[in-house]
Design a protein around this motif. Structure first.
Motif, PDB file in Angstrom:
ATOM      1  N   UNK A 102     -49.644  18.680 -27.396  1.00  0.00           N
ATOM      2  CA  UNK A 102     -50.743  19.154 -27.125  1.00  0.00           C
ATOM      3  C   UNK A 102     -51.113  20.390 -27.813  1.00  0.00           C
ATOM      4  N   UNK A 103     -52.367  20.693 -28.540  1.00  0.00           N
ATOM      5  CA  UNK A 103     -52.543  21.609 -29.393  1.00  0.00           C
ATOM      6  C   UNK A 103     -53.743  22.424 -28.959  1.00  0.00           C
ATOM      7  N   UNK A 104     -53.554  23.815 -29.075  1.00  0.00           N
ATOM      8  CA  UNK A 104     -54.782  24.788 -28.390  1.00  0.00           C
ATOM      9  C   UNK A 104     -55.350  25.759 -29.627  1.00  0.00           C
ATOM     10  N   UNK A 105     -56.429  26.082 -29.483  1.00  0.00           N
ATOM     11  CA  UNK A 105     -57.153  26.997 -30.543  1.00  0.00           C
ATOM     12  C   UNK A 105     -56.741  28.414 -29.870  1.00  0.00           C
ATOM     13  N   UNK A 106     -57.359  29.389 -30.874  1.00  0.00           N
ATOM     14  CA  UNK A 106     -57.081  30.710 -30.605  1.00  0.00           C
ATOM     15  C   UNK A 106     -57.962  31.488 -29.462  1.00  0.00           C
ATOM     16  N   UNK A 107     -58.790  30.766 -29.194  1.00  0.00           N
ATOM     17  CA  UNK A 107     -59.922  31.198 -28.065  1.00  0.00           C
ATOM     18  C   UNK A 107     -61.263  32.032 -28.736  1.00  0.00           C
ATOM     19  N   UNK A 108     -62.175  31.836 -28.120  1.00  0.00           N
ATOM     20  CA  UNK A 108     -63.416  32.524 -28.296  1.00  0.00           C
ATOM     21  C   UNK A 108     -63.985  33.284 -27.265  1.00  0.00           C
ATOM     22  N   UNK A 109     -64.481  34.430 -27.217  1.00  0.00           N
ATOM     23  CA  UNK A 109     -64.953  35.199 -26.122  1.00  0.00           C
ATOM     24  C   UNK A 109     -66.336  34.904 -25.732  1.00  0.00           C
ATOM     25  N   UNK A 110     -66.455  34.634 -24.498  1.00  0.00           N
ATOM     26  CA  UNK A 110     -68.035  34.289 -24.097  1.00  0.00           C
ATOM     27  C   UNK A 110     -68.235  35.502 -23.002  1.00  0.00           C
ATOM     28  N   UNK A 111     -69.274  36.315 -23.019  1.00  0.00           N
ATOM     29  CA  UNK A 111     -69.578  37.200 -22.246  1.00  0.00           C
ATOM     30  C   UNK A 111     -70.956  37.120 -21.726  1.00  0.00           C
ATOM     31  N   UNK A 112     -71.022  36.966 -20.365  1.00  0.00           N
ATOM     32  CA  UNK A 112     -72.503  36.770 -19.893  1.00  0.00           C
ATOM     33  C   UNK A 112     -72.541  38.003 -19.075  1.00  0.00           C
ATOM     34  N   UNK A 113     -73.583  38.615 -19.444  1.00  0.00           N
ATOM     35  CA  UNK A 113     -73.988  39.967 -18.793  1.00  0.00           C
ATOM     36  C   UNK A 113     -75.260  40.470 -19.156  1.00  0.00           C
ATOM     37  N   UNK A 114     -75.983  41.193 -18.287  1.00  0.00           N
ATOM     38  CA  UNK A 114     -77.295  41.874 -18.640  1.00  0.00           C
ATOM     39  C   UNK A 114     -77.208  42.916 -19.706  1.00  0.00           C
TER      40      UNK A 114
END
Length: 114
Positions: A102-114
Motif C-alpha cells: 500500500x502506497x500513500x500520497x503526501x496529501x492535499x488540503x481542502x478547506x470548505x468555508x465562507x
C-alpha cells in the motif's frame, strides 16, 4: 516505490465543487485497490472512497456528492466533489495497493468555508 502526488486542493465555499487528482509514478492498471482517505485536524484518518474488484464504494457521508474515478492512460485517480460542506475540510490522501503493498500520497488540503 510508487510515488503518488495529489493536487487540486484549495479553498472553496460551502456548496461548491472541487476535483482532486492523484498521479502515480507507474501504471495503475493492475492496482488491487485505489482510493482516497482524509484527515481533519485532531481527528483520525478516515476512509472516503475506494475502487476494488468488488466495485466502487463510498463512505455514507460523501455518497451522492463525491465521485471516484480512474484514468489508466494518465495513471491518475480522481475525486470529484460537489455540494461541499464544512465537515469535508481535511487533508485528502490518495492511496493504492499494488502487489499487496500500500502506497500513500503526501496529501492535499481542502478547506470548505465562507
Amino acid at each position: 516505490q510508487v510515488q503518488l502526488v495529489e493536487s487540486g486542493g484549495g479553498f472553496v465555499q460551502p456548496g461548491g465543487s472541487l476535483t482532486l487528482s492523484c498521479v502515480a509514478s507507474r501504471s495503475i492498471d493492475s492496482a488491487n485497490t485505489l482510493g482516497w482517505y482524509r484527515q481533519a485536524p485532531g481527528k483520525d484518518r478516515e476512509w472516503v472512497a475506494s475502487i476494488s474488484r468488488h466495485g466502487t464504494n463510498y463512505h455514507y457521508s460523501v455518497k451522492g456528492r463525491f465521485t471516484l474515478s480512474r484514468d489508466n492512460a494518465r495513471n491518475t485517480i480522481n475525486l470529484q466533489m460537489s455540494s461541499l460542506k464544512s465537515d469535508d475540510t481535511a487533508v485528502y490522501y490518495c492511496t493504492t495497493t499494488i502487489d499487496y503493498v500500500t502506497y500513500w500520497g503526501q496529501g492535499t488540503q481542502v478547506t470548505v468555508a465562507s
